[in-house]
Design a protein around this motif. Structure first.
Motif, PDB file in Angstrom:
ATOM      1  N   UNK A 287       0.839  -1.195   0.000  1.00  0.00           N
ATOM      2  CA  UNK A 287       0.000   0.000   0.000  1.00  0.00           C
ATOM      3  C   UNK A 287       0.874   1.244   0.000  1.00  0.00           C
ATOM      4  N   UNK A 288       0.598   2.197  -0.905  1.00  0.00           N
ATOM      5  CA  UNK A 288       1.480   3.367  -1.041  1.00  0.00           C
ATOM      6  C   UNK A 288       1.747   4.093   0.269  1.00  0.00           C
ATOM      7  N   UNK A 289       0.703   4.322   1.080  1.00  0.00           N
ATOM      8  CA  UNK A 289       0.945   5.140   2.280  1.00  0.00           C
ATOM      9  C   UNK A 289       1.861   4.418   3.264  1.00  0.00           C
ATOM     10  N   UNK A 290       1.754   3.091   3.316  1.00  0.00           N
ATOM     11  CA  UNK A 290       2.627   2.354   4.231  1.00  0.00           C
ATOM     12  C   UNK A 290       4.060   2.305   3.710  1.00  0.00           C
ATOM     13  N   UNK A 291       4.190   2.053   2.410  1.00  0.00           N
ATOM     14  CA  UNK A 291       5.530   2.008   1.816  1.00  0.00           C
ATOM     15  C   UNK A 291       6.223   3.358   1.963  1.00  0.00           C
ATOM     16  N   UNK A 292       5.445   4.437   1.787  1.00  0.00           N
ATOM     17  CA  UNK A 292       6.034   5.777   1.904  1.00  0.00           C
ATOM     18  C   UNK A 292       6.508   6.028   3.330  1.00  0.00           C
ATOM     19  N   UNK A 293       5.652   5.640   4.293  1.00  0.00           N
ATOM     20  CA  UNK A 293       6.030   5.832   5.697  1.00  0.00           C
ATOM     21  C   UNK A 293       7.310   5.070   6.026  1.00  0.00           C
ATOM     22  N   UNK A 294       7.387   3.844   5.500  1.00  0.00           N
ATOM     23  CA  UNK A 294       8.559   3.013   5.739  1.00  0.00           C
ATOM     24  C   UNK A 294       9.808   3.638   5.104  1.00  0.00           C
ATOM     25  N   UNK A 295       9.640   4.144   3.865  1.00  0.00           N
ATOM     26  CA  UNK A 295      10.782   4.748   3.169  1.00  0.00           C
ATOM     27  C   UNK A 295      11.288   5.970   3.928  1.00  0.00           C
ATOM     28  N   UNK A 296      10.356   6.732   4.509  1.00  0.00           N
ATOM     29  CA  UNK A 296      10.783   7.916   5.267  1.00  0.00           C
ATOM     30  C   UNK A 296      11.550   7.510   6.510  1.00  0.00           C
ATOM     31  N   UNK A 297      11.134   6.395   7.106  1.00  0.00           N
ATOM     32  CA  UNK A 297      11.805   5.944   8.327  1.00  0.00           C
ATOM     33  C   UNK A 297      13.175   5.364   8.008  1.00  0.00           C
ATOM     34  N   UNK A 306       3.771   4.669  -6.471  1.00  0.00           N
ATOM     35  CA  UNK A 306       2.721   5.437  -5.813  1.00  0.00           C
ATOM     36  C   UNK A 306       3.236   5.999  -4.483  1.00  0.00           C
ATOM     37  N   UNK A 307       4.054   5.174  -3.808  1.00  0.00           N
ATOM     38  CA  UNK A 307       4.592   5.624  -2.530  1.00  0.00           C
ATOM     39  C   UNK A 307       5.566   6.776  -2.736  1.00  0.00           C
ATOM     40  N   UNK A 308       6.366   6.676  -3.786  1.00  0.00           N
ATOM     41  CA  UNK A 308       7.345   7.723  -4.076  1.00  0.00           C
ATOM     42  C   UNK A 308       6.637   9.058  -4.276  1.00  0.00           C
ATOM     43  N   UNK A 309       5.485   8.987  -4.927  1.00  0.00           N
ATOM     44  CA  UNK A 309       4.721  10.211  -5.191  1.00  0.00           C
ATOM     45  C   UNK A 309       4.257  10.862  -3.893  1.00  0.00           C
ATOM     46  N   UNK A 310       4.114  10.055  -2.847  1.00  0.00           N
ATOM     47  CA  UNK A 310       3.643  10.594  -1.568  1.00  0.00           C
ATOM     48  C   UNK A 310       4.767  11.223  -0.740  1.00  0.00           C
ATOM     49  N   UNK A 311       6.006  10.945  -1.146  1.00  0.00           N
ATOM     50  CA  UNK A 311       7.138  11.457  -0.369  1.00  0.00           C
ATOM     51  C   UNK A 311       7.312  12.953  -0.623  1.00  0.00           C
ATOM     52  N   UNK A 312       7.905  13.672   0.319  1.00  0.00           N
ATOM     53  CA  UNK A 312       8.148  15.104   0.108  1.00  0.00           C
ATOM     54  C   UNK A 312       9.003  15.321  -1.141  1.00  0.00           C
ATOM     55  N   UNK A 313       8.761  16.434  -1.829  1.00  0.00           N
ATOM     56  CA  UNK A 313       9.472  16.694  -3.085  1.00  0.00           C
ATOM     57  C   UNK A 313      10.981  16.692  -2.892  1.00  0.00           C
ATOM     58  N   UNK A 314      11.442  17.167  -1.737  1.00  0.00           N
ATOM     59  CA  UNK A 314      12.883  17.253  -1.513  1.00  0.00           C
ATOM     60  C   UNK A 314      13.515  15.857  -1.516  1.00  0.00           C
TER      61      UNK A 314
END
Lengths: 357, 271
Positions: A287-297, A306-314
């Protein structure tokens, strides 16, 4: 003597009591064994908050066990014993485990969200059609430099590491394939070469790098670079992202002529038991939101588009960790080599380590 | 009576069988298999014909020798003077204390002390010399290895000196020997057993130090331990790793017989 015996007995009894209570606590958290999913993962490679969220959503408790090298994980799974439900091997190791019949094929009908994964990370050579693996994170090998003493233009290519001005200033990650790999790439050879001549030439080039090499170390590189012990290091992108977050003078470069591209993937080893929990977890992590949260951590690059798209632009546009298409084209993936060839790579690497001038 | 004795011996016997003899046999057994699991003597052939392994062996022996030598040079006088101090037990405790701390922690502590911003370099900067590269040098590796091994050398020597009858020393003085003669002719030869035990306890572990070679030596110092680690963890060539292990075990037996007591007794009989 009597006092000593008494003291030791007290300590043992105390430890025993603690172990017993912690065991009890752990058991009361998990209603029964069938509700538990055992994830065999690299250290600190998943956001603990996600595990809690997963338990809330699905009722499955995830117990995480960790390893620190693909080979150690391979040995443990091969021996059986612990019933790991999911493991996170890297690319070449998946090939090896496949060949050793240690993996269970994925049931695609139970898997939802594979389309979230960017096409460039699907159907790769080490696992055609993703029969066995779900991409988890990916990364590169590159050069980390400290802008206090090194200019960006001085370390854009592997060749530049041989510059005599970097005498005694480079730290290398202690890994035969990575060190041999960048020496091979430097002269345009493949990181999977079976050509002994090319390997010997790479080893010679490494020998001539010796005066510049300050140390060949493992995880400690992070600590050394953060504390400005050395101005340049060769290490993996994930390690680099952690260093960068703690020392603003550090930067990461993936040389445009090529480097290693690696993947860590979720697979189901032969030891798996709790299939319902496994697919629930795989779908949860896709799921994108979970993958994004994990990537940020974790700080590694996510293959989930889809997860990448949710990450901050920086983060998303950071060329250091999401290299441009041109560089991506030149990156090479390690293949699983024959044991003899791995032996050769390591032998040459050992000789390089012993080389003194 | 006899049966009771056997009963008491059982735990020791099982302990030795399971935790000493069985592992050694397993290592020896493993060393005869190549990476494909076929029986072979090739591992030994590789070891004794490869310049890399032979040079590594020489390296290991050389560093182990230096570590033992430095340890001995520091430990003997320490043990000697310790014998004459007032609060022997307290001093001894202070010497043993560091061995209670995990090796890895001590290594990390030294990284902090020796690093570019470490206390040693801060001192060097303070007195005007400027920061030096200390970590990842031979000197730092030998220093830390020596530091770690010192207690294992001091203890046997201290015990040997404690066992020495003061009457011998008095007799030697009475017979006109000066301090130096008393030391070289009486004290040192009579405490030789302690020195030998200490050398055994230091030299053999030093042959295969591998954590320190990476953490303090930055893999600029390569010993056989490094190769064993690599064969077991990276190339998964357990046969070759075991072969190096067997060579180390044989080296250990050689050291033991060179420094052991039984040989001396044999010679006495011949006299």
């Amino acid at each position: 003597m009597k006092k000593l015996v008494a003291a030791i007995t007290t300590i043992l009894v105390f430890c025993g009591l603690l172990a017993f209570t912690s065991d009890r606590l752990a058991k009361s958290q998990v209603k029964s064994q069938s509700n538990t999913l055992t994830l065999y993962n690299w250290g600190d490679y998943i956001d603990p908050a996600l595990l809690k969220k997963f338990q809330k959503e699905t009722g499955y408790h995830v117990s995480v066990e960790t390893f620190d090298s693909n080979e150690a994980m391979y040995t443990k799974i091969k021996q059986g014993g612990t019933s790991y439900d999911l493991a996170v091997p890297s690319d070449y190791m998946i090939q090896k485990m496949k060949a050793a019949h240690l993996l269970v094929p994925l049931d695609k009908s139970k898997l939802h969200g594979m389309n979230n994964i960017s096409p460039q990370f699907r159907n790769l050579e080490f696992d055609r059609h993703n029969q066995y693996s779900v991409p988890y994170f990916w990364g590169t090998l590159g050069i980390i430099y400290n802008d206090k003493t090194v200019k960006a233009s001085q370390v854009q290519h592997w060749k530049q590491l041989w510059n005599p001005r970097f005498k005694d200033s480079i730290m290398l990650v202690d890994s035969a394939r990575d060190v041999m790999g960048f020496a091979l790439i430097r002269d345009g050879d493949s990181v999977n070469t079976k050509n002994i001549k090319q390997l010997n030439a790479a080893k010679k080039r490494l020998d001539s790098l010796t005066p510049n090499v300050k140390a060949i170390v493992a995880d400690e590189i992070k600590m050394y670079m953060i504390e400005n012990e050395a101005p340049i290091a060769v290490d993996w992108s994930g390690e680099a992202s952690e260093m960068l977050s703690q020392n603003s003078h550090l930067h990461y470069v993936v040389p445009s002529e090529g480097s290693n591209l690696w993947f860590d993937n979720l697979v189901i080893p032969k030891t798996a038991k709790h299939y319902k929990a496994i697919y629930a977890f795989l779908n949860f992590m896709l799921k994108p939101e979970n993958a994004a949260q994990n990537a940020e951590y974790v700080g590694y690059a996510t293959p989930n588009e889809q997860a990448k798209a949710l990450l901050p632009a920086s983060v998303r546009n950071d060329k250091q960790f999401y290299p441009d298409a041109e560089t991506m084209k030149h990156l090479q993936i390690y293949n699983n080599l024959s044991p003899e060839l791995i032996g050769t790579y390591n032998e040459l690497y050992l000789e390089f380590k012993m080389y003194r001038n | 009576m006899k049966r009771k004795q056997v009963l008491f011996e059982m735990p020791y016997f099982f302990w030795l069988a399971f935790f000493v003899i069985a592992p050694i046999l397993l290592i020896a057994y493993q060393s005869f298999f190549n990476i494909r699991g076929q029986f072979t003597l090739g591992n030994y052939a590789t070891y004794f014909t490869s310049a890399t392994y032979l040079r590594m062996t020489l390296n290991s022996v050389w560093y182990a020798f230096l570590i033992t030598l430095f340890t001995l040079l520091i430990s003997y006088p320490t043990a000697y003077f310790l014998h004459y101090t007032k609060h022997k037990q307290l001093w001894l405790l202070l010497i043993i204390l560091p061995t209670w701390i995990n090796l890895l922690l001590k290594a990390y502590a030294f990284i902090g002390i020796f690093s570019q911003d470490g206390s040693v370099n801060q001192f060097l900067t303070f007195i005007g010399i400027g920061p030096q590269q200390i970590l990842f040098t031979d000197a730092s590796f030998l220093f830390v290895a020596t530091y770690i091994q010192i207690p294992f050398m001091i203890l046997p020597i201290f015990n040997a000196i404690e066992d020495l009858q003061p009457s011998y020393i008095n007799a030697s003085r009475d017979l006109g020997a000066n301090n130096w003669q008393t030391f070289t002719r009486i004290i040192f030869p009579m405490t030789m057993s302690g020195v030998k035990a200490g050398v055994q306890a230091v030299f053999i572990p030093s042959l295969s130090l591998f954590m320190l070679t990476r953490l303090i030596g930055g893999n600029r110092v390569i010993t056989l331990g490094t190769a064993i680690e690599e064969h077991f963890l990276v190339t998964m060539n357990w046969g070759m790793g075991s072969t190096i292990g067997v060579v180390l075990i044989i080296a250990m037996f050689i050291i033991m017989s060179l420094t052991g007591e039984h040989k001396k007794k044999g010679r006495k009989h011949n006299d």
